[in-house]
Design a protein around this motif. Structure first.
Motif, PDB file in Angstrom:
ATOM      1  N   ILE A 154      85.268  26.914  21.417  1.00  0.00           N
ATOM      2  CA  ILE A 154      85.624  27.391  22.779  1.00  0.00           C
ATOM      3  C   ILE A 154      84.598  28.509  23.420  1.00  0.00           C
ATOM      4  O   ILE A 154      83.928  28.428  24.444  1.00  0.00           O
ATOM      5  N   LEU A 155      84.336  29.547  22.510  1.00  0.00           N
ATOM      6  CA  LEU A 155      83.324  30.406  22.668  1.00  0.00           C
ATOM      7  C   LEU A 155      81.930  29.846  23.137  1.00  0.00           C
ATOM      8  O   LEU A 155      81.271  29.801  23.981  1.00  0.00           O
ATOM      9  N   GLU A 156      81.474  28.971  22.084  1.00  0.00           N
ATOM     10  CA  GLU A 156      79.981  28.215  21.921  1.00  0.00           C
ATOM     11  C   GLU A 156      80.094  27.428  23.356  1.00  0.00           C
ATOM     12  O   GLU A 156      78.893  27.430  24.133  1.00  0.00           O
ATOM     13  N   ASP A 157      81.057  26.668  23.806  1.00  0.00           N
ATOM     14  CA  ASP A 157      81.018  25.838  25.052  1.00  0.00           C
ATOM     15  C   ASP A 157      80.935  26.642  25.896  1.00  0.00           C
ATOM     16  O   ASP A 157      80.405  26.242  27.080  1.00  0.00           O
ATOM     17  N   TYR A 158      81.478  27.848  26.066  1.00  0.00           N
ATOM     18  CA  TYR A 158      81.509  28.602  27.337  1.00  0.00           C
ATOM     19  C   TYR A 158      80.092  29.027  27.672  1.00  0.00           C
ATOM     20  O   TYR A 158      79.884  28.917  28.958  1.00  0.00           O
ATOM     21  N   PHE A 159      79.220  28.926  27.089  1.00  0.00           N
ATOM     22  CA  PHE A 159      77.771  29.309  27.368  1.00  0.00           C
ATOM     23  C   PHE A 159      76.962  28.118  28.030  1.00  0.00           C
ATOM     24  O   PHE A 159      75.970  28.279  28.565  1.00  0.00           O
ATOM     25  N   TYR A 160      77.694  26.988  27.834  1.00  0.00           N
ATOM     26  CA  TYR A 160      76.978  25.634  28.328  1.00  0.00           C
ATOM     27  C   TYR A 160      77.716  25.065  29.569  1.00  0.00           C
ATOM     28  O   TYR A 160      77.512  24.035  29.856  1.00  0.00           O
ATOM     29  N   THR A 161      78.617  25.894  29.972  1.00  0.00           N
ATOM     30  CA  THR A 161      79.168  25.466  31.228  1.00  0.00           C
ATOM     31  C   THR A 161      79.205  26.400  32.371  1.00  0.00           C
ATOM     32  O   THR A 161      78.791  27.500  32.257  1.00  0.00           O
ATOM     33  N   ASP A 162      79.715  26.260  33.322  1.00  0.00           N
ATOM     34  CA  ASP A 162      79.786  27.093  34.533  1.00  0.00           C
ATOM     35  C   ASP A 162      80.971  26.752  35.427  1.00  0.00           C
ATOM     36  O   ASP A 162      81.721  25.868  35.257  1.00  0.00           O
ATOM     37  N   GLY A 163      81.320  27.577  36.712  1.00  0.00           N
ATOM     38  CA  GLY A 163      82.406  27.236  37.576  1.00  0.00           C
ATOM     39  C   GLY A 163      83.694  27.056  36.903  1.00  0.00           C
ATOM     40  O   GLY A 163      84.113  27.837  35.933  1.00  0.00           O
ATOM     41  N   GLU A 164      84.390  26.124  37.235  1.00  0.00           N
ATOM     42  CA  GLU A 164      85.871  26.174  36.853  1.00  0.00           C
ATOM     43  C   GLU A 164      85.986  25.759  35.274  1.00  0.00           C
ATOM     44  O   GLU A 164      87.003  26.248  34.877  1.00  0.00           O
ATOM     45  N   GLU A 165      85.159  24.965  34.740  1.00  0.00           N
ATOM     46  CA  GLU A 165      85.221  24.687  33.331  1.00  0.00           C
ATOM     47  C   GLU A 165      84.998  26.018  32.510  1.00  0.00           C
ATOM     48  O   GLU A 165      85.548  26.205  31.471  1.00  0.00           O
ATOM     49  N   GLN A 166      83.966  26.703  32.755  1.00  0.00           N
ATOM     50  CA  GLN A 166      83.698  27.977  32.394  1.00  0.00           C
ATOM     51  C   GLN A 166      85.021  28.848  32.314  1.00  0.00           C
ATOM     52  O   GLN A 166      85.358  29.493  31.277  1.00  0.00           O
ATOM     53  N   ASP A 167      85.587  28.716  33.490  1.00  0.00           N
ATOM     54  CA  ASP A 167      86.916  29.943  33.539  1.00  0.00           C
ATOM     55  C   ASP A 167      87.943  29.262  32.795  1.00  0.00           C
ATOM     56  O   ASP A 167      88.875  30.086  32.048  1.00  0.00           O
ATOM     57  N   LYS A 168      88.169  27.879  32.596  1.00  0.00           N
ATOM     58  CA  LYS A 168      88.966  27.238  31.703  1.00  0.00           C
ATOM     59  C   LYS A 168      88.974  27.668  30.073  1.00  0.00           C
ATOM     60  O   LYS A 168      89.681  28.233  29.594  1.00  0.00           O
ATOM     61  N   LEU A 169      87.650  27.681  29.918  1.00  0.00           N
ATOM     62  CA  LEU A 169      87.195  28.181  28.469  1.00  0.00           C
ATOM     63  C   LEU A 169      87.513  29.645  28.014  1.00  0.00           C
ATOM     64  O   LEU A 169      88.010  29.916  27.113  1.00  0.00           O
ATOM     65  N   TYR A 170      87.180  30.524  29.069  1.00  0.00           N
ATOM     66  CA  TYR A 170      87.610  31.745  28.764  1.00  0.00           C
ATOM     67  C   TYR A 170      89.092  32.199  28.942  1.00  0.00           C
ATOM     68  O   TYR A 170      89.456  32.718  28.252  1.00  0.00           O
ATOM     69  N   ALA A 171      89.744  31.480  29.885  1.00  0.00           N
ATOM     70  CA  ALA A 171      91.085  31.656  30.058  1.00  0.00           C
ATOM     71  C   ALA A 171      91.792  31.075  28.568  1.00  0.00           C
ATOM     72  O   ALA A 171      92.607  31.647  27.962  1.00  0.00           O
ATOM     73  N   ASP A 172      91.324  30.033  27.735  1.00  0.00           N
ATOM     74  CA  ASP A 172      91.446  29.675  26.457  1.00  0.00           C
ATOM     75  C   ASP A 172      91.425  30.736  25.429  1.00  0.00           C
ATOM     76  O   ASP A 172      92.166  31.199  24.674  1.00  0.00           O
ATOM     77  N   LEU A 173      90.321  31.488  25.505  1.00  0.00           N
ATOM     78  CA  LEU A 173      89.815  32.623  24.998  1.00  0.00           C
ATOM     79  C   LEU A 173      90.819  33.627  24.959  1.00  0.00           C
ATOM     80  O   LEU A 173      91.285  34.503  24.139  1.00  0.00           O
ATOM     81  N   MET A 174      91.631  33.946  26.260  1.00  0.00           N
ATOM     82  CA  MET A 174      92.644  34.877  26.447  1.00  0.00           C
ATOM     83  C   MET A 174      93.954  34.253  25.782  1.00  0.00           C
ATOM     84  O   MET A 174      94.973  35.128  26.229  1.00  0.00           O
ATOM     85  N   GLY A 175      94.008  33.189  25.655  1.00  0.00           N
ATOM     86  CA  GLY A 175      95.279  32.647  24.868  1.00  0.00           C
ATOM     87  C   GLY A 175      95.943  31.570  25.945  1.00  0.00           C
ATOM     88  O   GLY A 175      97.198  31.140  25.473  1.00  0.00           O
ATOM     89  N   ILE A 176      95.435  31.157  26.944  1.00  0.00           N
ATOM     90  CA  ILE A 176      96.127  30.279  27.846  1.00  0.00           C
ATOM     91  C   ILE A 176      95.335  28.655  27.184  1.00  0.00           C
ATOM     92  O   ILE A 176      94.111  28.358  27.826  1.00  0.00           O
ATOM     93  N   ARG A 177      95.892  28.163  26.312  1.00  0.00           N
ATOM     94  CA  ARG A 177      95.446  27.132  25.756  1.00  0.00           C
ATOM     95  C   ARG A 177      95.033  25.655  26.695  1.00  0.00           C
ATOM     96  O   ARG A 177      95.520  25.534  27.603  1.00  0.00           O
ATOM     97  N   ILE A 178      93.761  25.183  26.194  1.00  0.00           N
ATOM     98  CA  ILE A 178      93.304  23.943  27.155  1.00  0.00           C
ATOM     99  C   ILE A 178      93.915  22.814  26.360  1.00  0.00           C
ATOM    100  O   ILE A 178      93.639  22.685  25.086  1.00  0.00           O
ATOM    101  N   PRO A 179      94.366  21.810  27.008  1.00  0.00           N
ATOM    102  CA  PRO A 179      94.787  20.485  26.377  1.00  0.00           C
ATOM    103  C   PRO A 179      93.512  20.003  25.616  1.00  0.00           C
ATOM    104  O   PRO A 179      92.592  19.893  26.221  1.00  0.00           O
ATOM    105  N   ARG A 180      94.068  19.410  24.490  1.00  0.00           N
ATOM    106  CA  ARG A 180      92.821  18.834  23.533  1.00  0.00           C
ATOM    107  C   ARG A 180      92.068  17.976  24.440  1.00  0.00           C
ATOM    108  O   ARG A 180      90.632  17.761  24.218  1.00  0.00           O
ATOM    109  N   ALA A 181      92.661  16.920  25.173  1.00  0.00           N
ATOM    110  CA  ALA A 181      91.908  15.985  25.640  1.00  0.00           C
ATOM    111  C   ALA A 181      90.901  16.428  26.722  1.00  0.00           C
ATOM    112  O   ALA A 181      89.702  16.081  26.976  1.00  0.00           O
ATOM    113  N   GLU A 182      91.359  17.654  27.538  1.00  0.00           N
ATOM    114  CA  GLU A 182      90.588  18.411  28.449  1.00  0.00           C
ATOM    115  C   GLU A 182      89.046  18.947  27.843  1.00  0.00           C
ATOM    116  O   GLU A 182      88.088  18.911  28.336  1.00  0.00           O
ATOM    117  N   LEU A 183      89.393  19.689  26.514  1.00  0.00           N
ATOM    118  CA  LEU A 183      88.476  20.279  25.737  1.00  0.00           C
ATOM    119  C   LEU A 183      87.478  19.177  25.397  1.00  0.00           C
ATOM    120  O   LEU A 183      86.224  19.337  25.301  1.00  0.00           O
TER     121      LEU A 183
END
Length: 410
Positions: A154-183
């Motif tokens: 999740i953290l590694e992918d964060y640096f290769y995204t931006d916008g809404e997708e990056q916010d979703k990854l950060y939210a996952d790092l904060m405990g709001i899990r991303i569905p596996r298919a979305e990840l």
């Protein structure tokens, strides 16, 4: 002194007085008021000074009676940690927050990380200043550092995204899990490769990986480590036996009392002394007897040994005890409050704090502060002198009550 300086001093004084009136001490209050627990503050400062990649100091438990200043101790600890360039999360256990489900607890402490000299929470601003290539030189990418690889991905992918997708990854790092298919979709789009195969992530087994990645990410952002402060820990006494055992095991790990904390995390917990009376040593076959047996039955011999060690250390010499301050210290504190009250509301109070102490007799620090504020208010508004009287402090009786907690925490 300029007009602006005078106005700032008045504003600060108002903030301090009103925070004391609300019973919620602030960092500003800890800076301005005399430190009645300097021995405790100095111990915490020494622990943080000893922090290094090769040494994660054991955490501390702060014991004290209701109203004697445990919360103020945690505020002072927060102040010390931030000044020492640590990131800090502070939480109180409540109906909505327990610690027997570690991932639920993580979701509470991760998003509220404070960093020095800022008013916002979280570390996203700092991560946005980093590059993906920099992470390869940190401990975060060390093989086997975490019990599960998902948070690192999740953290590694964060640096290769931006916008809404990056916010979703950060939210996952904060405990709001991303569905596996979305990840999978995000990973494939950002990294041009399939998501690495890994075992299914289980909250009951793998939550420590999230704690570890966030703590390492905090260091990666330039801070010394992550300090976690937990207040009202006596509320674990409301949990059923199995949940209490889980809570104690989680606290044991966070405090690094089992020497298994591999991440830059230092934890301080504060608990009312009646936890020992109501559930530990004041009853026949209390938790120090029951919990190791339950851990052995449910988990195994090693867990039982850890539970026994937890109760030994929780009342051992390394604990911090909030004792009633002496009269001289109390007078210094109350005199400072009198001075701040005068500064806050632009009047010249004439107030005998020594007489107030003698009138009240033996009471908690909180009672002395509230009585002083009440007497000052009446003196200022009506020029009346009152003889304060203190009602007995009502202490929470700790009994099992699973319905006390919200459905998520049961």
């Amino acid at each position: 002194m300029s007009v602006d300086d005078i106005e700032k001093k008045q504003r600060d004084a108002i903030f301090i007085i009103e925070s004391l009136r609300a019973g919620v001490p602030t960092r500003l209050a800890t800076r301005e008021l005399p430190d009645l627990r300097k021995n405790i503050t100095d111990t915490i400062r020494m622990d943080l000074d000893s922090f290094s990649p090769d040494h994660i100091p054991e955490g501390r438990i702060v014991w004290g009676d209701y109203g004697q200043g445990k919360t103020h101790v945690l505020t002072a600890a927060e102040h010390v940690a931030l000044d020492s360039h640590f990131a800090v999360s502070r939480v109180s256990l409540s109906r909505e927050v327990s610690c027997h489900i570690l991932f639920n607890f993580y979701k509470r402490v991760a998003p509220i990380v404070k960093t020095p000299n800022t008013h916002f929470t979280g570390i996203q601003t700092y991560l946005n200043k980093k590059k993906g290539s920099e992470i390869t030189t940190s401990v975060i990418t060390e093989p086997g550092r975490y019990i599960h690889p998902l948070p690192v991905i999740i953290l590694e992918d964060y640096f290769y995204t931006d916008g809404e997708e990056q916010d979703k990854l950060y939210a996952d790092l904060m405990g709001i899990r991303i569905p596996r298919a979305e990840l999978k979709r995000i990973h494939r789009a950002s990294r041009k490769m399939d998501l690495p195969k890994h075992d299914f992530f289980r909250h009951t087994e793998h939550t420590s990986a999230y704690f570890g990645v966030l703590a390492d990410a905090i260091q990666f952002c330039g801070f010394k480590g992550w300090v976690i402060l937990i207040d009202e820990v006596e509320l674990i006494g409301r949990l059923g036996k199995v949940s209490r055992m889980k809570a104690c095991r989680n606290l044991n790990w966070l405090l690094n009392w089992n020497k298994k904390m591999n991440y830059p995390i230092y934890t301080i917990i504060a608990a009312a002394s009646n936890l020992q009376v109501d559930l530990w040593y004041g009853v026949e076959n209390g938790d120090p007897v029951i919990m190791p047996l339950l851990a052995k039955e449910r988990i195994g011999t090693e867990a039982a040994s850890e539970m026994s060690q937890f109760f030994e250390k929780a009342t051992g010499k390394s604990t911090l005890q909030v004792e009633p301050p002496d009269e001289i210290e109390l007078i210094q504190l109350l005199n400072k409050i009198v001075s701040l009250h005068g500064m806050a509301y632009q009047w010249t109070p004439e107030f005998n704090t020594t007489a107030l102490l003698h009138q009240l007799g033996s009471e908690t620090v909180r009672t002395y502060i509230r009585a002083t504020l009440e007497a000052l208010d009446l003196k200022m508004l009506y020029n009346e002198d009152i003889k304060p009287e203190a009602a007995p402090v009502t202490e929470l009786k700790l009994v099992e009550n699973e319905s006390f907690f919200s459905p998520e925490e049961q």
